[in-house]
Structures are given as C-alpha cells and as structure tokens.
Motif scaffolding. Structure first.
Motif, PDB file in Angstrom:
ATOM      1  N   ALA A   1     -11.744   9.332 -25.851  1.00 29.32           N
ATOM      2  CA  ALA A   1     -12.168  10.687 -25.478  1.00 29.32           C
ATOM      3  C   ALA A   1     -11.280  11.737 -26.136  1.00 29.32           C
ATOM      4  O   ALA A   1     -11.765  12.783 -26.585  1.00 29.32           O
ATOM      5  CB  ALA A   1     -12.136  10.835 -23.952  1.00 29.32           C
ATOM      6  N   GLU A   2      -9.992  11.453 -26.219  1.00 26.39           N
ATOM      7  CA  GLU A   2      -9.067  12.399 -26.838  1.00 26.39           C
ATOM      8  C   GLU A   2      -9.320  12.520 -28.341  1.00 26.39           C
ATOM      9  O   GLU A   2      -9.161  13.603 -28.920  1.00 26.39           O
ATOM     10  CB  GLU A   2      -7.627  11.964 -26.565  1.00 26.39           C
ATOM     11  N   MET A   3      -9.724  11.434 -28.974  1.00 29.05           N
ATOM     12  CA  MET A   3     -10.081  11.527 -30.391  1.00 29.05           C
ATOM     13  C   MET A   3     -11.349  12.351 -30.579  1.00 29.05           C
ATOM     14  O   MET A   3     -11.464  13.122 -31.528  1.00 29.05           O
ATOM     15  CB  MET A   3     -10.242  10.125 -30.991  1.00 29.05           C
ATOM     16  N   PHE A   4     -12.296  12.201 -29.673  1.00 30.28           N
ATOM     17  CA  PHE A   4     -13.522  13.000 -29.752  1.00 30.28           C
ATOM     18  C   PHE A   4     -13.241  14.487 -29.503  1.00 30.28           C
ATOM     19  O   PHE A   4     -13.786  15.351 -30.180  1.00 30.28           O
ATOM     20  CB  PHE A   4     -14.546  12.513 -28.726  1.00 30.28           C
ATOM     21  N   GLY A   5     -12.404  14.794 -28.510  1.00 32.99           N
ATOM     22  CA  GLY A   5     -12.238  16.174 -28.067  1.00 32.99           C
ATOM     23  C   GLY A   5     -10.953  16.855 -28.468  1.00 32.99           C
ATOM     24  O   GLY A   5     -10.778  18.039 -28.214  1.00 32.99           O
ATOM     25  N   ARG A   6     -10.006  16.085 -29.046  1.00 37.92           N
ATOM     26  CA  ARG A   6      -8.721  16.600 -29.498  1.00 37.92           C
ATOM     27  C   ARG A   6      -7.847  17.126 -28.365  1.00 37.92           C
ATOM     28  O   ARG A   6      -6.936  17.919 -28.586  1.00 37.92           O
ATOM     29  CB  ARG A   6      -8.910  17.686 -30.570  1.00 37.92           C
ATOM     30  N   LYS A   7      -8.116  16.693 -27.157  1.00 39.64           N
ATOM     31  CA  LYS A   7      -7.238  16.978 -26.028  1.00 39.64           C
ATOM     32  C   LYS A   7      -7.477  15.902 -24.973  1.00 39.64           C
ATOM     33  O   LYS A   7      -8.555  15.295 -24.926  1.00 39.64           O
ATOM     34  CB  LYS A   7      -7.501  18.357 -25.443  1.00 39.64           C
TER      35      LYS A   7
END
Length: 458
Positions: free
Chosen positions: A211-217
């Motif tokens: 999820a962090e790779m998708f959303g950058r946070k």
C-alpha cells in the motif's frame, strides 16, 4: 530503545586501521548498531559493516546479535535475503562485534521518501522479491516479525534483500509476545494482544508495504496504539460479529465499535494508479482475520507477481525448494548466563575466521564471488523496464538520480540453475541454499519504532 541505549549503541566510530576493511562513510542505523559503507582492501569490493558496541555487557543485545548471526548463516545465499560475509571483534577490545554484509545502495524507505516515480513494474518486481525471500524464511520455520521499508534493501539494479533479523523468532502456536513489528506495520492480531499469531503477521506487513508503494505514504500511520487500531478498522471496515466475539478483551471490542459501522475503503479510489490485480493482492494481504489472510506461496501465484516466478519447460512444474532445513531455535530455551552467551558468540565468530583462513589458503577470498551476480546483458532478455532509483533524501533527489534497469535476465539464469538441479547436477547440500522460487513503542510521533523491546525480549 530508550535514550540511554540510543547514545550507547549508536554514537560509535569505526576503527578498522588494522583490519582488511577500510571504512568510507556511515550510511545508517541497524538493529542496535551503526552501519558504515566500507571496502575490502584486497579486492575493492564494497560491503556494509554493522558495528554493535559493548555486546557482552547486555544480555538482550548479545542475544539479538547471536540470533541474527545464526539465522542469517542458516539463510545463506538466498538472492532476496541479506548475506553475512564476515564477523569479527574489534582489534583493540573484545566488546564490539562487527558484522559484514553485502552492500546495497539504499533501502525502500528512502526510495519511497524520495521524488522517484515508481511504476507498476517497479512495484510488481519489488513485491515479488519480498514475497520470494519471505517464502524461504517461512519454509525454515522463522517469522521475521519486523518487515518494514527500512528493512528492505534495494540495489541499483532493483534487486531486493530482506534484512535485520534481530526480531525474528520461531513459529509456534502459543506464548508469543505482542511487542513485535514496528507499529505502522503491525498486524491487528498482534496489536489486540493475541499470543497465538503465526507467520501471517509478516504477510500483513507486506500488505502495508505494498500500500505504501502504491500511495507513497504509510496506510496505517497511527500516532499510538489506540489510534493504530482505530485507523485499521476505519479503512478496512467493521469486522464481522464472529470476529468481535472472538476477541479476548471487551476493551478492544468497544474500541473497534467506537469507529462506527463502516464499510471497507475503496482501495481503487485510494490508489488510482494501481492495477486491478495489484489492488486484489492488497485486499488479500490486508485481511483482519489471519486465518483468511493469503500465504506467501499463494501470493506468489497471484497474477500481480507470477510473471516473475521461474518456470522450467513447457508442461513442467514450477521450480521449488522443498528440502529446506528448519532453523533450530533450541538456543532460545537455554538458560544461559551472560558469560555463556559470550562464548556462543565467540564460537560463531570463529566459524567465519576459519572459513576466511581456508579461503586465503586456497588463494581465494570470500568476497570475490558473488552468489547474487546478475547475468550479463548479452544473455537472453525476457523483459526490460527502464527505471530510475534515487538513493537520497527528497531534497537531494533531483541531483542524484541514476538511470537503471530492472534486469530480469536473472530469471533466465535461475531457470538454468533449476534445470541443472532437476537433473541432479548440483550437490544436495547446495540445493538447499539456492534461490527459492515458489509457484504454488513507541514514540508518539512516529510508527518507526518497536514498542518496549528492551523489557520484552521474547
């Protein structure tokens, strides 16, 4: 870690004047130590060296050091797991332990904090490699327990290695501590006080990383444990009555219900640039009930990543490692004194010194051969994706970008290796050490800490 230990274990210098390694610069903090970039004076090979000071003055620090050396020696030479190359003591005293690892250019946390664009090809390839390494770890009976972007190391060719096994433990079905995994990546069953958790907690962490790779946070960035629980159920929705009834604590049950009756968030709306199969895998990783959460083997079969899984010939089964030895955690139950632990660490160090002496006698060196060496570019290329990775903070990103490629020629080399293994051309011992390719707290302002690790070592 408290402030006193922070100062004691992180304010260190690398004195390697009489050693075969020459320090270049400090590059970061690992578990209970500082890491520097160095090079081997004889070969010029770059390595990362973690210095852990005063190892034998604190039992917990000593045990973490011993555990990490033992585990990584067992997991040696898997392409997606960091490799220990050497272990030695400070030449001026016997209190400081130096552990030499493969050098990797950056880590996933720094990549995500940069202004680097991550394509779906990046995310697929990174996710595959994390799952591939994790599958091998789980086969050995180990739970990593601290997967997070800063423990996912990245090279300039986009290869990934899982690092930092100081929190790793044996999978068992009872009496496991909840003080594991950095808060933002901690599975709900751990936060809610379960002691029967399984390797599924690592899969939750993979979901948080995806999820962090998708959303950058971070997807769940609670400022404390209560906020973390609430945020998880705000995003994933109200759990079933059966799940609520299964909770051990009325307090946690009331806390979950306090967020109201909520439907799961629309992941496609949260991550509009993610592919449908990426969103589907994310949903299967971020499942509240660990019994329903996808496993590493099943995740590797998912359409989001299975293009990277090595298949042999048409009609053949996928290449698999099925003969991996279980890691022996027997030392965890020993009632060692600090002196006995010190002796055990010295035994581990001596193993590396004996290996180094044999290598030198044969005119070779342990750092001259790299088991993770990429195939050359004149090898058959199955696919090539132009990428850029930034090894810097966001403010430096624009000036230090390096154009790189995801080099999937390594898949062709893995295919050749597995074909040779299939026909019995590799010694059985080595087959256990080759790449596994499967088919089938807290600081109030940050989740980048482990809770109460000092007081809860188990």
């Amino acid at each position: 870690m408290n402030e006193k230990l922070d100062q004691q274990f992180f304010d260190v210098n690398f004195d390697l004047r009489d050693n075969k390694y020459e320090p270049i610069k400090t590059i970061g903090n690992g578990a209970y130590g500082v890491v520097c970039l160095a090079h081997h004076r004889k070969t010029g090979t770059n390595v990362a060296i973690k210095k852990i000071v005063n190892v034998f003055e604190h039992f917990l620090i000593g045990m973490r050091t011993y555990r990490e050396i033992k585990i990584l020696r067992h997991l040696v030479n898997h392409e997606n797991i960091i490799t220990i190359r050497d272990v030695f003591l400070n030449s001026n005293n016997s209190k400081d332990v130096y552990i030499v690892f493969d050098y990797m250019d950056t880590d996933l946390k720094r990549v995500l904090e940069s202004n680097q664009t991550l394509t779906n090809d990046h995310i697929k390839y990174f996710t595959y490699q994390i799952l591939n390494g994790l599958a091998f770890i789980h086969q050995t009976g180990i739970i990593h327990r601290d997967l997070k972007p800063s423990n996912i190391l990245v090279s300039q060719t986009c290869s990934i290695k899982i690092a930092d096994f100081g929190m790793a433990r044996q999978y068992r079905d009872h009496d496991q501590t909840q003080y594991v995994v950095t808060r933002w990546y901690r599975a709900p069953e751990v936060i809610l006080g379960y002691t029967e958790y399984s390797q599924a907690i690592d899969l939750w962490s993979v979901g948080c990383i995806l999820a962090e790779m998708f959303g950058r946070k971070p997807i769940f960035s609670g400022t404390n444990t209560i906020a973390q629980i609430q945020l998880i159920f705000i995003i994933l929705g109200t759990p079933t009555k059966a799940y609520l009834q299964s909770l051990h604590s009325d307090c946690f049950r009331r806390l979950i219900l306090s967020v109201g009756n909520r439907q799961p968030a629309n992941f496609k709306a949260l991550y509009p640039n993610a592919t449908d199969d990426g969103i589907d895998l994310l949903r299967q990783l971020l499942v509240i009930d660990p019994e329903q959460r996808i496993s590493t083997n099943a995740a590797l079969q998912h359409s989001f990543v299975n293009e990277f899984v090595v298949k042999l010939d048409d009609g053949d089964e996928c290449a698999m490692d099925t003969d991996t030895d279980k890691f022996d955690f027997g030392f965890e139950s020993e009632k060692w004194t600090l002196e006995q632990l010190q002796s055990a660490i010295h035994d581990e160090i001596n193993r590396f010194q004996v290996r180094s002496s044999k290598s030198n006698t044969n005119g070779d060196d342990e750092l001259t051969s790299n088991n993770d060496k990429l195939a050359t570019h004149d090898a058959p290329i199955e696919s090539h994706h132009q990428v850029v990775i930034v090894d810097s903070s966001p403010s430096e990103a624009s000036s230090t970008a390096t154009k790189l490629e995801i080099d999937t020629t390594r898949l062709a080399e893995k295919k050749r290796k597995h074909r040779r293994r299939k026909h019995g051309l590799h010694h059985h011992h080595h087959s256990k050490r080759l790449t596994s390719t499967m088919c089938t707290d807290e600081k109030a302002s940050s989740g980048d800490t482990n809770d109460d690790d000092i007081n809860n070592p188990s």
